[in-house]
Design a protein around this motif. Structure first.
Motif, PDB file in Angstrom:
ATOM      1  N   MET B 540     -79.203 121.162  49.782  1.00 34.19           N
ATOM      2  CA  MET B 540     -79.716 120.521  50.993  1.00 34.19           C
ATOM      3  C   MET B 540     -80.926 119.636  50.656  1.00 34.19           C
ATOM      4  O   MET B 540     -81.094 118.555  51.205  1.00 34.19           O
ATOM      5  CB  MET B 540     -80.117 121.573  52.029  1.00 34.19           C
ATOM      6  N   GLU B 541     -81.754 120.145  49.743  1.00 29.76           N
ATOM      7  CA  GLU B 541     -82.919 119.344  49.331  1.00 29.76           C
ATOM      8  C   GLU B 541     -82.478 118.039  48.695  1.00 29.76           C
ATOM      9  O   GLU B 541     -83.058 116.984  48.935  1.00 29.76           O
ATOM     10  CB  GLU B 541     -83.770 120.144  48.327  1.00 29.76           C
ATOM     11  N   ILE B 542     -81.428 118.093  47.857  1.00 30.61           N
ATOM     12  CA  ILE B 542     -80.944 116.883  47.183  1.00 30.61           C
ATOM     13  C   ILE B 542     -80.331 115.919  48.204  1.00 30.61           C
ATOM     14  O   ILE B 542     -80.559 114.711  48.136  1.00 30.61           O
ATOM     15  CB  ILE B 542     -79.925 117.254  46.087  1.00 30.61           C
ATOM     16  N   PHE B 543     -79.579 116.457  49.158  1.00 34.52           N
ATOM     17  CA  PHE B 543     -79.010 115.601  50.218  1.00 34.52           C
ATOM     18  C   PHE B 543     -80.126 114.840  50.940  1.00 34.52           C
ATOM     19  O   PHE B 543     -80.015 113.645  51.198  1.00 34.52           O
ATOM     20  CB  PHE B 543     -78.236 116.451  51.236  1.00 34.52           C
ATOM     21  N   GLU B 544     -81.189 115.576  51.270  1.00 31.11           N
ATOM     22  CA  GLU B 544     -82.295 114.950  51.996  1.00 31.11           C
ATOM     23  C   GLU B 544     -83.024 113.939  51.126  1.00 31.11           C
ATOM     24  O   GLU B 544     -83.338 112.833  51.543  1.00 31.11           O
ATOM     25  CB  GLU B 544     -83.273 116.028  52.486  1.00 31.11           C
ATOM     26  N   LEU B 568     -71.103 121.785  54.106  1.00 26.06           N
ATOM     27  CA  LEU B 568     -72.197 122.760  53.949  1.00 26.06           C
ATOM     28  C   LEU B 568     -72.619 123.301  55.302  1.00 26.06           C
ATOM     29  O   LEU B 568     -72.802 124.507  55.475  1.00 26.06           O
ATOM     30  CB  LEU B 568     -73.403 122.120  53.261  1.00 26.06           C
ATOM     31  N   PHE B 569     -72.773 122.411  56.262  1.00 27.77           N
ATOM     32  CA  PHE B 569     -73.188 122.845  57.606  1.00 27.77           C
ATOM     33  C   PHE B 569     -72.132 123.777  58.207  1.00 27.77           C
ATOM     34  O   PHE B 569     -72.453 124.782  58.826  1.00 27.77           O
ATOM     35  CB  PHE B 569     -73.402 121.635  58.522  1.00 27.77           C
ATOM     36  N   ASP B 570     -70.874 123.405  57.971  1.00 24.23           N
ATOM     37  CA  ASP B 570     -69.785 124.209  58.516  1.00 24.23           C
ATOM     38  C   ASP B 570     -69.807 125.614  57.906  1.00 24.23           C
ATOM     39  O   ASP B 570     -69.692 126.620  58.608  1.00 24.23           O
ATOM     40  CB  ASP B 570     -68.463 123.492  58.194  1.00 24.23           C
ATOM     41  N   HIS B 571     -69.985 125.669  56.590  1.00 23.27           N
ATOM     42  CA  HIS B 571     -70.015 126.967  55.904  1.00 23.27           C
ATOM     43  C   HIS B 571     -71.245 127.769  56.327  1.00 23.27           C
ATOM     44  O   HIS B 571     -71.182 128.986  56.487  1.00 23.27           O
ATOM     45  CB  HIS B 571     -70.036 126.735  54.393  1.00 23.27           C
TER      46      HIS B 571
END
Lengths: 124, 582
Positions: B540-544, B568-571
């Motif tokens: 998530m940090e890398i996505f941001e 990721l959000f779904d999981h």
């Protein structure tokens, strides 16, 4: 041509890079024009984009998609992918201009060619 | 766990089949409750047996507890206890409650089968010899291991295995104190930290089972008999002061235990050296003040009954002697619990406080000193374990009295506040928190750490070679609904870059360029690939950071798939539902 200003040591490297690219897929655009170039941008060889024009006599079979022999080759050297794609895009655009291939067959001088290309893109 | 191990430890025959049927994933409440009942009975039996044997052994050794033998006994008991835990069963040192919490936080409720026996035997030897520690910690550990092991036999999933582990804790604590509410509350407040029907119902069943078994075997009696409580408004106000003092003594106890723990580590690399040396000191304390060693419930009972025949000064000495002896015992890593020392310290603090009041205001009438001793016990439990409900319910149940609820609540919450002012984490949790392993179910941090990128990997992607001409790539594109295509190095599985269709639309739609341009020319070297073992939190940090929606995933440099922000959000949502039972 401007390519002559390159360091002699770079010639062999560049030739090999261009031939390697041709082995993957021919760079003939059709209409008797090819645009040989290395696979990757070469900022180690050129600081700014360079375009070398070679008129071939006799024309060469370059495995073009329209099967026409190539009479003019634009050697494209770019320091970056963006510049490379822009240069290719401009050449491809010029080729769509009716009469551009006939203009090339007349073997224009450097200044005539530059002026013609500018005129095509100005109209765009 | 390897499948072979699991099979090799299963009991044979019809029982196995029956247990496995019980543990089917689609189990209904009834099945889980039957399992909790079995776990509660087993852990309650282990707890009652341990307490009974320790009492028999401690009193059996009483005739020999004088002179050099008295000095040596705690050291020998500690040594033997550590040898049993560390060498025979090859288990980590200490009372084991942090390991139980860790099993819930990070281990999916899994504990080794040997844990059912290691601290049970270790604490039996250690506490019977006079170590200043309790049986509740080892009971928690043993009960948890019983719940976890039975959960493994039943074949339940990780979530239910954690609940059964906690059911073992509830059954054990309920059995040892004859206090069902305390067992249930402790298991939820300290071990699971999760209040929901999914946890409360099975733990209640286990607590009832453990308590009933204890009553059948030992009789139904309150652990601490006491004079009736009569605490008026003035006593209630004074309990506020006692609460603050209980918080300070809790902090002192926890800090000194940590200090001894650190000293033990520096003393020698051999764990047995500090055990013996500190055990000798405990023996020395016992020679000077016999009441300061051992489990200490006799002392607590005497304090509650106002039967401690000591002056105010000697009460203070005993209080700090007990604190020192307990810190040395627990800090040295011998198998013994924190519960009993906390209760005994609390009773001594309350008794000393009451004596102090009587000495300071000779003409005034205050509540019975035993009442202060009882609320002091709740205060120390609340402060040391940072578990105020456990402290309150424990005292309510072991005294069978509700009259004292207001002073109990006052002392417990104030002690908790003071303790938290100095330490954010309880004595059970600080080591786990320091290692970043205190991850409670249902929390963002837990879910983000539980899920790995490999769990949400999209391997059904079509990577293209960097040498592919764009006209070939267009054919791939026509068969796909994706916008991002991973690019591999020519003739290998090494990741090279990514083609973002939206960003390269101009080139892709140029009929001439697609003949003379290779994929490698339009790919972008970013985003950088992430490893398949990357946690959701890191991803998530890398996505941001990179402001991308898709990341390439590699394992040892080899491309294995893509992970998208939306998957990721779904999981995350599904995991949250699973962990919270939503």
């Amino acid at each position: 041509m401007r390519a002559r200003a390159l360091a002699p040591a770079a010639h062999a490297t560049l030739l090999e890079a261009v031939l390697e690219r041709e082995r993957l897929a021919a760079t003939a655009l059709g209409h008797g024009v090819a645009i040989p170039h290395p696979r990757q941008p070469r900022p180690d060889v050129v600081e700014a984009a360079r375009l070398s024009v070679v008129f071939l006599d006799p024309p060469v079979d370059w495995a073009a998609i329209d099967r026409l022999p190539v009479h003019t080759a634009f050697l494209v050297l770019s320091p970056s992918t963006a510049v490379h794609l822009q240069l290719l895009s401009r050449i491809a655009y010029a080729l769509r201009e009716p009469g551009f291939d006939e203009f090339l067959l007349e073997r224009p001088s450097k200044s005539e060619l530059a002026q013609h290309l500018r005129a095509i893109h100005k109209d765009a | 766990m390897a499948a072979e191990d699991k099979r090799s430890f299963l009991p044979s025959g019809a029982l196995v089949r029956r247990l496995q049927v019980l543990g089917q994933p689609e189990e209904h409440w009834g099945r889980l409750l039957v399992m909790a009942l079995v776990v509660g009975l087993a852990s309650g039996a282990a707890a009652v047996l341990l307490r009974r044997l320790v009492h028999l052994a401690f009193h059996g050794l009483a005739p020999y507890r004088h002179g050099a033998v008295a000095l040596l006994l705690p050291a020998l008991g500690g040594l033997l206890g550590v040898l049993i835990v560390a060498r025979v069963f090859r288990e980590p040192a200490g009372h084991g409650v942090p390991e139980v919490i860790r099993a819930v936080c990070r281990g999916g409720g899994g504990m080794r089968k040997r844990a059912m026996f290691s601290r049970w035997l270790g604490s039996l030897v250690n506490v019977a010899s006079g170590a200043s520690a309790g049986l509740e910690g080892p009971t928690v550990y043993t009960g948890a291991a019983i719940g976890s092991t039975l959960g493994g036999w039943f074949g339940v999933d990780e979530r239910r295995r954690s609940v059964l582990l906690a059911a073992g804790v509830a059954g054990g604590i309920s059995g040892i104190f004859n206090a069902p509410m305390t067992g249930m509350i402790f298991a939820i407040e300290v071990v699971l930290a999760e209040w929901s029907a999914h946890t409360i119902v099975p733990l209640a069943i286990a607590s009832v089972a453990g308590t009933e078994l204890s009553r059948l075997l030992l009789g139904d009696r309150a652990s601490f008999l006491h004079a009736p409580f009569e605490m008026g408004p003035r006593d209630l106000a004074l309990c506020a002061v006692l609460g603050l003092l209980a918080g300070l003594v809790s902090v002192l106890f926890v800090k000194s235990t940590h200090l001894v723990h650190g000293l033990s580590d520096r003393l020698s690399k051999n764990r047995l050296v500090p055990v013996v040396l500190l055990g000798l000191v405990v023996g020395g304390i016992g020679l000077v003040s016999p009441d300061a060693i051992g489990e200490g419930y006799d002392v607590a009972s005497a304090a509650i009954d106002d039967q401690l025949e000591l002056s105010l000064g000697l009460c203070v000495v005993l209080l700090f002697g007990k604190l020192l002896a307990s810190s040395l015992t627990l800090g040295s890593g011998t198998p013994g619990g924190i519960f009993a020392p906390s209760l005994v310290l609390g009773s001594l603090l309350g008794d000393t406080f009451a004596r102090g009041l009587r000495a300071a205001f000779p003409g005034e009438q205050f509540a019975h000193p035993g009442s202060y001793a009882l609320v002091g016990m709740a205060g120390l439990v609340a402060g040391v374990m940072q578990a105020p409900l456990t402290g309150i319910f424990l005292v309510l149940e072991v005294t069978r009295g509700y009259d004292v609820i207001l002073p109990l609540m006052t002392v417990s919450v104030l002690a908790l506040l003071v303790a938290r002012r100095f330490d954010r984490y309880s004595i059970y949790n600080w080591e786990l928190a320091r290692r970043g392993e205190l991850l409670r179910p249902g929390t963002d941090q837990r879910i983000l750490t539980d899920i790995r990128v490999r769990d949400v990997l999209d391997a059904e992607v079509t990577p293209v070679s960097e040498d592919m001409p764009l006209e070939g790539f267009l054919r791939v594109l026509k068969l796909s609904r994706r916008n991002n295509f991973p690019v591999l190095r020519a003739g290998s599985e090494q990741y090279a870059g990514m083609v973002d269709v939206a960003a390269t639309r101009e080139v892709l739609l140029d009929p001439e360029l697609v003949h003379v341009t290779l994929v490698g020319m339009i790919m972008s070297p970013t985003p950088q690939p992430v490893d398949a073992d990357t946690t959701l939190s890191e991803a998530m940090e890398i996505f941001e950071r990179d402001r991308v929606w898709v990341l390439p995933v590699t394992r040892q440099g080899r491309f294995v798939g893509l992970v998208s922000k939306s998957s990721l959000f779904d999981h995350y949502r599904r995991e949250l539902n699973a962990q919270t039972g939503a």
